[in-house]
Every structure is written in structure tokens, then in C-alpha cells.
Design a protein around this motif. Sequence first.
Motif, PDB file in Angstrom:
ATOM      1  N   CYS A  32       0.778  -1.031   0.129  1.00  0.00           N
ATOM      2  CA  CYS A  32       0.050   0.104   0.127  1.00  0.00           C
ATOM      3  C   CYS A  32       1.069   1.317   0.056  1.00  0.00           C
ATOM      4  O   CYS A  32       1.085   1.931   1.024  1.00  0.00           O
ATOM      5  CB  CYS A  32      -0.959   0.031   1.140  1.00  0.00           C
ATOM      6  SG  CYS A  32      -2.115  -1.246   1.237  1.00  0.00           S
TER       7      CYS A  32
ATOM      8  N   LEU B 208      -9.905   6.648   0.373  1.00  0.00           N
ATOM      9  CA  LEU B 208      -9.444   6.264   1.537  1.00  0.00           C
ATOM     10  C   LEU B 208     -10.345   6.452   2.615  1.00  0.00           C
ATOM     11  O   LEU B 208     -10.979   7.687   2.701  1.00  0.00           O
ATOM     12  CB  LEU B 208      -8.174   7.160   1.649  1.00  0.00           C
ATOM     13  CG  LEU B 208      -7.011   6.863   0.880  1.00  0.00           C
ATOM     14  CD1 LEU B 208      -5.799   7.765   1.145  1.00  0.00           C
ATOM     15  CD2 LEU B 208      -6.675   5.424   0.947  1.00  0.00           C
ATOM     16  N   ARG B 209     -10.674   5.560   3.518  1.00  0.00           N
ATOM     17  CA  ARG B 209     -11.446   5.692   4.661  1.00  0.00           C
ATOM     18  C   ARG B 209     -10.648   5.353   6.099  1.00  0.00           C
ATOM     19  O   ARG B 209     -10.146   4.495   5.895  1.00  0.00           O
ATOM     20  CB  ARG B 209     -12.613   4.849   4.613  1.00  0.00           C
ATOM     21  CG  ARG B 209     -13.711   4.962   5.865  1.00  0.00           C
ATOM     22  CD  ARG B 209     -14.731   4.319   5.732  1.00  0.00           C
ATOM     23  NE  ARG B 209     -15.778   4.922   4.584  1.00  0.00           N
ATOM     24  CZ  ARG B 209     -16.752   4.307   4.033  1.00  0.00           C
ATOM     25  NH1 ARG B 209     -17.044   2.879   4.509  1.00  0.00           N
ATOM     26  NH2 ARG B 209     -17.184   4.838   3.012  1.00  0.00           N
ATOM     27  N   ASN B 210     -10.293   6.342   6.777  1.00  0.00           N
ATOM     28  CA  ASN B 210      -9.556   6.164   7.955  1.00  0.00           C
ATOM     29  C   ASN B 210      -8.072   6.173   7.870  1.00  0.00           C
ATOM     30  O   ASN B 210      -7.275   5.899   8.342  1.00  0.00           O
ATOM     31  CB  ASN B 210     -10.036   5.123   9.113  1.00  0.00           C
ATOM     32  CG  ASN B 210     -11.222   5.208   9.569  1.00  0.00           C
ATOM     33  OD1 ASN B 210     -11.737   6.271   9.882  1.00  0.00           O
ATOM     34  ND2 ASN B 210     -12.281   4.126   9.707  1.00  0.00           N
ATOM     35  N   PHE B 211      -7.776   6.713   6.541  1.00  0.00           N
ATOM     36  CA  PHE B 211      -6.387   6.790   5.978  1.00  0.00           C
ATOM     37  C   PHE B 211      -6.326   8.141   5.485  1.00  0.00           C
ATOM     38  O   PHE B 211      -7.309   8.765   5.173  1.00  0.00           O
ATOM     39  CB  PHE B 211      -6.171   5.829   4.990  1.00  0.00           C
ATOM     40  CG  PHE B 211      -5.907   4.350   5.321  1.00  0.00           C
ATOM     41  CD1 PHE B 211      -4.579   3.816   5.701  1.00  0.00           C
ATOM     42  CD2 PHE B 211      -6.986   3.691   5.879  1.00  0.00           C
ATOM     43  CE1 PHE B 211      -4.396   2.777   6.429  1.00  0.00           C
ATOM     44  CE2 PHE B 211      -6.820   2.336   6.204  1.00  0.00           C
ATOM     45  CZ  PHE B 211      -5.679   1.904   6.395  1.00  0.00           C
ATOM     46  N   GLU B 212      -5.038   8.592   5.552  1.00  0.00           N
ATOM     47  CA  GLU B 212      -4.785   9.875   4.822  1.00  0.00           C
ATOM     48  C   GLU B 212      -3.540  10.078   4.096  1.00  0.00           C
ATOM     49  O   GLU B 212      -2.529   8.863   4.387  1.00  0.00           O
ATOM     50  CB  GLU B 212      -4.395  11.222   6.047  1.00  0.00           C
ATOM     51  CG  GLU B 212      -3.510  10.706   7.023  1.00  0.00           C
ATOM     52  CD  GLU B 212      -3.345  11.794   8.065  1.00  0.00           C
ATOM     53  OE1 GLU B 212      -4.194  12.516   8.148  1.00  0.00           O
ATOM     54  OE2 GLU B 212      -2.515  11.757   8.980  1.00  0.00           O
TER      55      GLU B 212
ATOM     56  N   TYR C  56       0.305   6.243   1.786  1.00  0.00           N
ATOM     57  CA  TYR C  56      -0.757   6.735   2.988  1.00  0.00           C
ATOM     58  C   TYR C  56      -0.594   6.064   4.258  1.00  0.00           C
ATOM     59  O   TYR C  56      -0.085   4.981   4.149  1.00  0.00           O
ATOM     60  CB  TYR C  56      -2.212   6.493   2.176  1.00  0.00           C
ATOM     61  CG  TYR C  56      -2.513   5.333   1.538  1.00  0.00           C
ATOM     62  CD1 TYR C  56      -2.898   4.080   2.163  1.00  0.00           C
ATOM     63  CD2 TYR C  56      -2.283   5.084   0.298  1.00  0.00           C
ATOM     64  CE1 TYR C  56      -3.237   3.095   1.397  1.00  0.00           C
ATOM     65  CE2 TYR C  56      -2.435   3.791  -0.531  1.00  0.00           C
ATOM     66  CZ  TYR C  56      -3.016   2.886   0.198  1.00  0.00           C
ATOM     67  OH  TYR C  56      -3.204   1.741  -0.592  1.00  0.00           O
ATOM     68  N   ARG C  57      -1.159   6.778   5.373  1.00  0.00           N
ATOM     69  CA  ARG C  57      -0.963   6.058   6.453  1.00  0.00           C
ATOM     70  C   ARG C  57      -2.513   6.114   7.271  1.00  0.00           C
ATOM     71  O   ARG C  57      -3.322   6.778   6.772  1.00  0.00           O
ATOM     72  CB  ARG C  57      -0.092   6.997   7.328  1.00  0.00           C
ATOM     73  CG  ARG C  57      -0.294   8.110   7.512  1.00  0.00           C
ATOM     74  CD  ARG C  57       0.594   8.855   8.435  1.00  0.00           C
ATOM     75  NE  ARG C  57       0.105   9.828   9.397  1.00  0.00           N
ATOM     76  CZ  ARG C  57      -0.508   9.447  10.368  1.00  0.00           C
ATOM     77  NH1 ARG C  57      -0.659   8.415  11.028  1.00  0.00           N
ATOM     78  NH2 ARG C  57      -1.151  10.571  11.257  1.00  0.00           N
ATOM     79  N   ARG C  58      -2.519   5.235   8.385  1.00  0.00           N
ATOM     80  CA  ARG C  58      -3.943   5.077   9.250  1.00  0.00           C
ATOM     81  C   ARG C  58      -3.783   6.376  10.069  1.00  0.00           C
ATOM     82  O   ARG C  58      -2.881   6.636  10.564  1.00  0.00           O
ATOM     83  CB  ARG C  58      -3.728   3.891   9.637  1.00  0.00           C
ATOM     84  CG  ARG C  58      -5.044   3.452  10.614  1.00  0.00           C
ATOM     85  CD  ARG C  58      -4.993   1.986  11.074  1.00  0.00           C
ATOM     86  NE  ARG C  58      -3.967   2.017  12.323  1.00  0.00           N
ATOM     87  CZ  ARG C  58      -4.171   2.666  13.499  1.00  0.00           C
ATOM     88  NH1 ARG C  58      -5.373   3.082  13.850  1.00  0.00           N
ATOM     89  NH2 ARG C  58      -3.309   2.196  14.656  1.00  0.00           N
TER      90      ARG C  58
ATOM     91  N   ASN D 235      -4.757   7.855  13.497  1.00  0.00           N
ATOM     92  CA  ASN D 235      -4.319   7.398  14.823  1.00  0.00           C
ATOM     93  C   ASN D 235      -5.700   7.623  15.595  1.00  0.00           C
ATOM     94  O   ASN D 235      -5.974   7.045  16.623  1.00  0.00           O
ATOM     95  CB  ASN D 235      -3.178   7.977  15.315  1.00  0.00           C
ATOM     96  CG  ASN D 235      -1.958   7.362  14.906  1.00  0.00           C
ATOM     97  OD1 ASN D 235      -2.000   6.283  14.062  1.00  0.00           O
ATOM     98  ND2 ASN D 235      -1.019   8.111  14.831  1.00  0.00           N
TER      99      ASN D 235
END
Length: 95
Positions: free
Chosen positions: A14, A35-39, A46-48, A50
Motif C-alpha cells: 500500500c 481512503l477511509r480512516n487513512f490519509e 498513505y497512513r492510518r 490514529n
Amino acid sequence: MADLSQTSPSAFNCEGGLVLNKSTFMMQPGEALELRNFEPAVEGGYRRINGFSKYVSAVVPFTSSSAEKINMVATIGDVVLADRGTRIFSDTPGG
């Protein structure tokens, strides 16, 4: 129940990030269309997320019926405005 006999898992990194300027047919594995709950990450990909905290914890009151929807929310300076029914309500962050 769905027939899963023709499916097989596949792994991919990813690391492509959020891609909004390509056709889905041109996207590479790892690129995201939504993206949902990711940026998007600063270093690419991309990252989750927090978590988050509420900007305003106040509840917008009903004016005539509990079925009323909130029509609008806007931020002007450090004031948050919300419109429900026939009234406009305001609050400040943390309030």
C-alpha cells in the motif's frame, strides 16, 4: 453463499497513495481511489489515522421537530456556526 473456488488472495504494498487523476484501468496495485480512516502520508503513500478529537462538543438543538436535519456548518475565525430549522447557532472550539 458465494462460490469462492475461482478466487485467490493476492498481496500488494500500500504505497501508491491517493490517486484521483487516473482512470481506474490505469491505476497500479497499491494506489487508492478512496481512503477511509487513512490519509496521504508526507513521505508518499498513505497512513492510518490514529484517531481524532471533536472540534466542538456542543449539540445543535432542535427548533421544532426531532426530524430536523442540520442544513449547514461553517467556521468563521474561531467560531463554528450551524443552521438547523429556522435558527443559526454558534459555539467555539472545545465548547
